[in-house]
Motif scaffolding. Structure first.
Motif, PDB file in Angstrom:
ATOM      1  N   GLU A  29      57.346  27.518 -87.130  1.00  0.00           N
ATOM      2  CA  GLU A  29      56.168  26.652 -87.163  1.00  0.00           C
ATOM      3  C   GLU A  29      54.885  27.487 -87.164  1.00  0.00           C
ATOM      4  O   GLU A  29      53.936  27.199 -87.871  1.00  0.00           O
ATOM      5  N   GLN A  83      67.948  27.723 -81.613  1.00  0.00           N
ATOM      6  CA  GLN A  83      67.191  26.791 -82.462  1.00  0.00           C
ATOM      7  C   GLN A  83      65.764  26.522 -81.997  1.00  0.00           C
ATOM      8  O   GLN A  83      64.832  26.515 -82.805  1.00  0.00           O
ATOM      9  N   ASN A  88      62.660  27.585 -84.285  1.00  0.00           N
ATOM     10  CA  ASN A  88      61.777  26.556 -84.851  1.00  0.00           C
ATOM     11  C   ASN A  88      60.324  26.782 -84.455  1.00  0.00           C
ATOM     12  O   ASN A  88      59.427  26.660 -85.285  1.00  0.00           O
ATOM     13  N   ASN A  89      60.107  27.133 -83.191  1.00  0.00           N
ATOM     14  CA  ASN A  89      58.734  27.394 -82.754  1.00  0.00           C
ATOM     15  C   ASN A  89      58.130  28.568 -83.518  1.00  0.00           C
ATOM     16  O   ASN A  89      56.971  28.544 -83.915  1.00  0.00           O
TER      17      ASN A  89
END
Ligand code: ASP
Ligand code: MG
Length: 421
Positions: free
Chosen positions: A367, A359, A363-364
């Motif tokens: 983004e 995760q 997510n990074n």
């Protein structure tokens, strides 16, 4: 000289230690380099400590006490309490106490390696003491002194020249008098900081040592009879594969077969060193042999299931094609965030890939990409890979499954499916 690797399952309790000792007794006449993982599920437990420490949950100390007790309880069943190994184990774990006493100041990956590697330090101290007590002379050696890696924490890249030189300088001399016993999974940087080589990396350690020492063979001792064509955790029927070529073995591990670590095969293939995967419960059975020239290669369908997958589709917001420029951008960002594709596919204006759902990293990544690309995400998926597929096998394993992405080559089919319908 032979290299043996014993995984965590082989030393999960006192009887496991006794069993390993019995197996080794039958190789008394041979030169052995023995590589050991952490006890049972210790690495998972240590990972939880790292998480608690970083999330400041306040549980880390209590979790550590539990791990220490488990080790101590096993040791008490094996060795008299007056033996110095009890102090040695305490000293190993004290290094974690020291880290936990201060708030986290270093990167997650660095701290992870300092904490998680202690599992192997403790297990090897225990096995070494136990074997020596049972008159099997072994020399405990610190893998960080000869397995050298760069400082990519949690995924140390081996510095081959230095590692080879160290191994050749240090190990044959020890083998003149005793066996060598060392930790799997860990290495040391040039500055002597501890790294780990990736989860389940002890197999890789065995291959590295075998390569550097030009060993006669590597044997990985497991809790399964050898390499099966389907993982018993997920499939009801399995067949034992007697022989595999390096090529088939590397393909299986690439697609996610967890029976051996994916990086294990290359060093062995490069030096033509056979790999045996055998059961520590039935050590006299043949198990699986992996080498270059399998005479009668049998292509049984091989099923590999990867769970907890994420499928991500990226579409350029400016409606540009998924061409080399877009792909270059995407691959670059993925490499930076250390995300590996398990499968990928492109169309005119969309690029889709399936990856393990790590995760934080995902997510990074998203983004960073969301400015340029419209993003669609599906979670909780299964990735099924079938080598040497046929229609019957595909049908059996896709019944009632919604397939979101599919790819077929001559030998392999991959299916990204919703886990439960
Ligand atoms: N103990 C480490 C792990 O569980 C390394 C290994 O078992 O190979 O990932
Ligand atoms: Mg393990």
């Amino acid at each position: 000289m032979k290299v043996f690797k014993f995984g965590g399952a082989s030393i999960k309790d006192a009887n496991g230690f006794r069993n390993v000792c019995r197996i080794l007794e039958s190789y008394k006449q041979q030169d052995l380099v023995i590589i050991v993982s952490a006890l049972g599920k210790t690495t998972n437990a240590l990972e939880k400590i790292v998480e608690s420490y970083f999330n400041r949950t306040g549980n880390a100390m209590a979790q550590l006490v539990e791990i220490k007790n488990q080790h101590r309880e096993i040791l008490e069943l094996l060795i008299p309490e007056t033996h110095s190994v009890f102090d040695e184990i305490n000293n190993a774990f004290v290094e974690i106490d020291w880290i936990l006493e201060e708030p986290p100041a270093d990167s997650y990956d660095y701290i992870y390696d300092q904490i998680v590697s202690i599992g192997e330090m403790a297990s090897t101290k225990m096995l070494s003491a136990f074997l020596n007590e049972n008159l099997l002379p072994v020399q405990w050696t610190d893998a960080r002194d000869f397995i050298k890696s760069d400082d990519t924490y949690r995924e140390g890249k081996i510095l081959w020249d230095k590692t080879k030189q160290n191994c050749q300088e240090k190990i044959p001399a020890i083998l003149k008098n005793s066996w060598v016993l060392t930790q799997g999974f860990i290495g040391g940087t040039k500055e002597n900081l501890t790294t780990t080589l990736g989860r389940e990396g002890s197999d890789y350690t065995a291959a590295i040592l075998a390569y550097c020492l030009e060993a006669e063979s590597v044997t990985i001792w497991k809790d399964v009879p050898g390499i099966l064509n389907a993982d018993p955790r997920y499939f009801t029927e399995q067949k034992l594969i007697d022989e595999l070529t390096y090529k088939e073995a590397i393909e299986m591990t690439y697609y996610g077969a967890t029976v051996i670590h994916p990086k294990t095969i290359k060093p062995l293939q490069n030096k033509n060193i056979p790999l045996y995967v055998k059961s520590f419960l039935q050590p006299l059975e043949k198990g699986t042999a992996i080498y270059a020239n399998v005479v009668n290669e049998i292509f049984t369908p091989v099923l590999v299931l990867k769970k907890n997958q994420v499928l991500i589709s990226l579409s350029p917001k400016d409606f540009s094609f998924i061409d080399e420029n877009n792909l270059e951008k995407i691959f670059h960002v993925m490499a930076q965030h250390r995300i590996h594709f398990n499968m990928m596919q492109n169309a005119a204006i969309s690029f889709s890939f399936c990856a393990d759902n790590d995760q934080i990293r995902i997510n990074n990544l998203l983004e960073e990409l969301c400015g340029t690309y419209k993003i669609l995400t599906n979670l909780d998926l299964d990735l099924l890979t079938i080598r040497h597929y046929n229609n019957d096998v595909i049908n059996i394993h896709t019944v009632n499954r919604k397939i979101l992405m599919e790819q077929k080559t001559r030998q392999t089919i991959q299916l990204v499916m919703v886990a439960e319908v």
